[in-house]
Design an enzyme around this catalytic site. Structure first.
Site, mmCIF file in Angstrom:
data_model
loop_
_atom_site.group_PDB
_atom_site.id
_atom_site.type_symbol
_atom_site.label_atom_id
_atom_site.label_comp_id
_atom_site.label_asym_id
_atom_site.label_seq_id
_atom_site.Cartn_x
_atom_site.Cartn_y
_atom_site.Cartn_z
ATOM 1 N N ARG A 64 0.774 -1.286 0.149
ATOM 2 C CA ARG A 64 -0.100 0.110 -0.026
ATOM 3 C C ARG A 64 0.820 1.175 -0.001
ATOM 4 O O ARG A 64 0.406 2.559 0.448
ATOM 5 C CB ARG A 64 -1.015 0.034 1.112
ATOM 6 C CG ARG A 64 -1.990 -1.006 1.078
ATOM 7 C CD ARG A 64 -3.171 -0.895 2.009
ATOM 8 N NE ARG A 64 -4.013 -1.847 2.030
ATOM 9 C CZ ARG A 64 -3.818 -3.022 3.219
ATOM 10 N NH1 ARG A 64 -2.985 -2.713 4.065
ATOM 11 N NH2 ARG A 64 -4.803 -3.923 3.073
ATOM 12 N N LYS A 82 3.030 11.824 -11.772
ATOM 13 C CA LYS A 82 2.487 10.806 -12.647
ATOM 14 C C LYS A 82 2.863 9.615 -12.857
ATOM 15 O O LYS A 82 3.803 9.411 -13.475
ATOM 16 C CB LYS A 82 1.714 11.300 -13.849
ATOM 17 C CG LYS A 82 0.737 12.387 -13.751
ATOM 18 C CD LYS A 82 0.244 12.904 -15.286
ATOM 19 C CE LYS A 82 -0.785 13.773 -15.322
ATOM 20 N NZ LYS A 82 -1.154 14.334 -16.696
ATOM 21 N N GLU A 115 9.974 17.734 -26.248
ATOM 22 C CA GLU A 115 9.370 18.030 -24.799
ATOM 23 C C GLU A 115 9.819 19.487 -24.445
ATOM 24 O O GLU A 115 9.079 20.348 -24.061
ATOM 25 C CB GLU A 115 9.333 16.999 -23.707
ATOM 26 C CG GLU A 115 8.726 15.501 -24.235
ATOM 27 C CD GLU A 115 7.393 15.764 -24.373
ATOM 28 O OE1 GLU A 115 6.593 16.719 -24.128
ATOM 29 O OE2 GLU A 115 6.539 14.503 -24.961
ATOM 30 N N LYS A 141 8.436 22.876 -15.555
ATOM 31 C CA LYS A 141 7.363 21.740 -15.577
ATOM 32 C C LYS A 141 6.938 21.704 -13.767
ATOM 33 O O LYS A 141 5.698 21.671 -13.574
ATOM 34 C CB LYS A 141 7.702 20.259 -15.937
ATOM 35 C CG LYS A 141 6.660 19.438 -15.784
ATOM 36 C CD LYS A 141 6.625 17.979 -16.255
ATOM 37 C CE LYS A 141 5.542 17.032 -15.925
ATOM 38 N NZ LYS A 141 5.546 15.810 -16.542
ATOM 39 N N GLU A 153 -4.212 18.332 -12.253
ATOM 40 C CA GLU A 153 -4.616 18.732 -13.673
ATOM 41 C C GLU A 153 -6.163 19.215 -13.684
ATOM 42 O O GLU A 153 -6.930 18.495 -14.521
ATOM 43 C CB GLU A 153 -4.417 17.309 -14.559
ATOM 44 C CG GLU A 153 -4.465 17.943 -16.146
ATOM 45 C CD GLU A 153 -3.559 16.825 -16.948
ATOM 46 O OE1 GLU A 153 -2.553 16.506 -16.471
ATOM 47 O OE2 GLU A 153 -4.183 16.542 -18.072
ATOM 48 N N ARG A 161 -2.135 22.645 -15.744
ATOM 49 C CA ARG A 161 -1.337 21.333 -16.165
ATOM 50 C C ARG A 161 -1.711 20.701 -17.434
ATOM 51 O O ARG A 161 -0.988 20.125 -18.205
ATOM 52 C CB ARG A 161 -1.565 20.407 -15.057
ATOM 53 C CG ARG A 161 -0.632 19.060 -15.251
ATOM 54 C CD ARG A 161 -0.513 18.363 -13.906
ATOM 55 N NE ARG A 161 0.538 17.310 -14.353
ATOM 56 C CZ ARG A 161 1.377 16.495 -13.332
ATOM 57 N NH1 ARG A 161 0.694 16.346 -12.340
ATOM 58 N NH2 ARG A 161 1.989 15.564 -13.676
ATOM 59 N N ASN A 188 0.008 19.347 -22.126
ATOM 60 C CA ASN A 188 -0.701 18.319 -23.344
ATOM 61 C C ASN A 188 -0.450 19.030 -24.666
ATOM 62 O O ASN A 188 -0.721 18.266 -25.537
ATOM 63 C CB ASN A 188 -1.844 17.977 -23.106
ATOM 64 C CG ASN A 188 -2.127 17.139 -21.689
ATOM 65 O OD1 ASN A 188 -1.181 16.202 -21.398
ATOM 66 N ND2 ASN A 188 -3.090 17.544 -20.929
ATOM 67 N N HIS A 202 -0.100 16.832 -27.866
ATOM 68 C CA HIS A 202 -0.197 15.551 -27.507
ATOM 69 C C HIS A 202 -1.422 14.756 -27.881
ATOM 70 O O HIS A 202 -1.817 13.748 -27.915
ATOM 71 C CB HIS A 202 -0.028 15.271 -25.822
ATOM 72 C CG HIS A 202 1.284 15.239 -25.616
ATOM 73 N ND1 HIS A 202 2.150 16.443 -25.726
ATOM 74 C CD2 HIS A 202 2.384 14.433 -24.824
ATOM 75 C CE1 HIS A 202 3.584 16.067 -25.225
ATOM 76 N NE2 HIS A 202 3.464 15.019 -24.704
ATOM 77 N N HIS A 233 -0.560 11.592 -29.711
ATOM 78 C CA HIS A 233 -0.853 10.262 -29.239
ATOM 79 C C HIS A 233 -1.598 9.318 -30.171
ATOM 80 O O HIS A 233 -1.390 8.093 -30.317
ATOM 81 C CB HIS A 233 -1.695 10.362 -27.805
ATOM 82 C CG HIS A 233 -0.896 10.551 -26.693
ATOM 83 N ND1 HIS A 233 -1.330 10.958 -25.463
ATOM 84 C CD2 HIS A 233 0.496 10.264 -26.492
ATOM 85 C CE1 HIS A 233 -0.573 11.139 -24.440
ATOM 86 N NE2 HIS A 233 0.775 10.657 -25.130
ATOM 87 N N HIS A 287 7.706 8.831 -29.810
ATOM 88 C CA HIS A 287 6.984 9.794 -29.288
ATOM 89 C C HIS A 287 7.122 11.248 -29.415
ATOM 90 O O HIS A 287 6.361 11.939 -29.921
ATOM 91 C CB HIS A 287 7.207 9.537 -27.723
ATOM 92 C CG HIS A 287 6.382 10.579 -26.870
ATOM 93 N ND1 HIS A 287 4.925 10.532 -26.606
ATOM 94 C CD2 HIS A 287 6.615 11.669 -25.899
ATOM 95 C CE1 HIS A 287 4.321 11.229 -25.968
ATOM 96 N NE2 HIS A 287 5.422 12.216 -25.430
#
Ligand code: NAD
Length: 336
Positions: free
Chosen positions: A108, A130, A172, A214, A224, A228, A232, A235, A239, A249
């Protein structure tokens, strides 16, 4: 060792910029650490792992799946890992995403730290908390938001990073400049991949600037709800293209940024699309692709940024300033 502390909602994270992996024992005792890495890193930098309890994964995005989580959990049990153990991801974004996720669910939740070794992981993937894995075609479908205890930067790892991975990282970095940092955009225009690879001080400053950029965006909106989302940029289409065309990527994001820049002109006075394309090309990134609109649109429609019949699309007002525009799916289809 130079340390900067950044506070997030529930915790603080220590960033060790311009550091060395050999200084890790000053952060925590070896007996309380298990390193998670991949075969590329383990074979390219054997000395760095000497004396550390290490779990070595096969490299690649294919490994960012539940089966790897299960295998690592079994090894952690075998090694007697408990809540006093810190799991340390030494690798690119695949390793750091897995490390954060596994550490968050093992018993946990045990502490974890990152030593990002790819440019992309240094400026992006290791920052923001993330963590997660892919499920089938869906990237990062399962995961959590939980911050590491520390991020340690050792630029020595970059000596073995393949050029194509440097280029992925620059996608990026250019994204950060486009959405938030016009002076960095100009600095990138005045330099090249080679100049950053050669000039250690210049590179280190660039990595730090991007990591902090960032970090500040995440600090302001960790979960987000607002700003935030700007990260993206490029993206949404990126994606979709990445999945359908098996693109790296960075290439997919670059093409996505060019498309978003074109779209920006319909909703704002943005006129610097050509300047953005020029910079992307300067860093070895593609700016276009012949693609079949319908299958791409089918994937794009299930993006996490969709809200009923609208998409929250990240667009540019000018270089260094991004905003979110609600666009109807029909309108988006017509513009693509
Ligand atoms: P990666 O971890 O697959 O690394 C790319 C390749 O470079 C791999 O083959 C790896 O073994 C190799 N490599 C890494 N460092 C090396 C070094 N120093 N020397 C030699 N080889 C090295 O991929 P990545 O581009 O680092 O990260 C991509 C992943 O990051 C994706 O899964 C993406 O979803 C994730 N990501 C996460 C976030 C986040 O906020 N958590 C943000 C962006 C990307």
């Amino acid at each position: 060792m130079p340390k900067k502390v950044f506070r997030f909602t529930h915790t603080a994270v220590d960033y060790y910029f311009d550091s060395k992996l050999s200084l890790l024992p000053t952060i925590l005792p070896r007996k309380n650490a298990i390193l998670l890495t991949d075969e590329h890193l383990f074979s390219a930098h054997p000395k760095q792992f000497k004396g550390w309890n290490t779990i070595v994964l096969k490299p690649g995005e294919d490994q960012k799946v539940q089966a790897t989580v299960n295998a690592v959990v079994e090894q952690l049990i075998d090694k007697g890992a408990d809540r006093t153990t810190t799991l340390i991801g030494v690798g690119g974004g695949v390793v750091t995403d897995l490390t954060g996720y596994i550490a968050s669910i093992y018993m946990r939740g045990i502490p974890f730290g990152f030593v990002p070794t790819s440019l992309l992981a240094m400026v992006d993937a290791s920052i923001g908390g993330k963590n997660g894995i892919d499920v089938g075609l869906y990237k990062n479908m399962v995961g959590c938001i939980r911050q590491p205890q520390f991020i340690l930067y050792d630029a020595a790892f970059l000596s073995t990073l393949p050029d194509k991975e440097w280029i992925n990282g620059f996608a990026e970095i250019i994204k950060h400049a486009a959405i938030k940092d016009a002076p960095m955009f100009r600095q990138l225009e005045a330099n090249s991949l080679l100049s950053y690879q050669k000039k250690k001080v210049l590179l280190s400053a660039l990595i730090q600037r991007n990591a902090i950029l960032k970090t500040k965006v995440v600090q302001a909106d960790e979960f987000e709800k607002a700003d935030r989302k700007l990260l993206n940029f490029g993206h949404t289409l990126g994606h979709a293209l990445e999945k359908q065309h098996d693109l790296p990527h960075g290439s997919a994001v670059a093409i996505g940024m060019v498309a978003a820049a074109k779209l920006s002109g319909h909703f704002s006075p943005f006129k610097d699309g050509e300047r953005l394309s020029r910079l992307l090309r300067q860093y070895g990134l593609p700016v276009g692709l012949d693609y079949d609109k319908d299958p791409i649109f089918d994937v794009l429609k299930i993006d996490k940024k969709k809200e009923s019949d609208f998409m929250n699309y990240v667009l540019l007002k000018k270089i260094g300033q991004a905003f979110i525009q609600k666009i109807s799916l029909q309108q988006l289809y017509n513009y693509l």
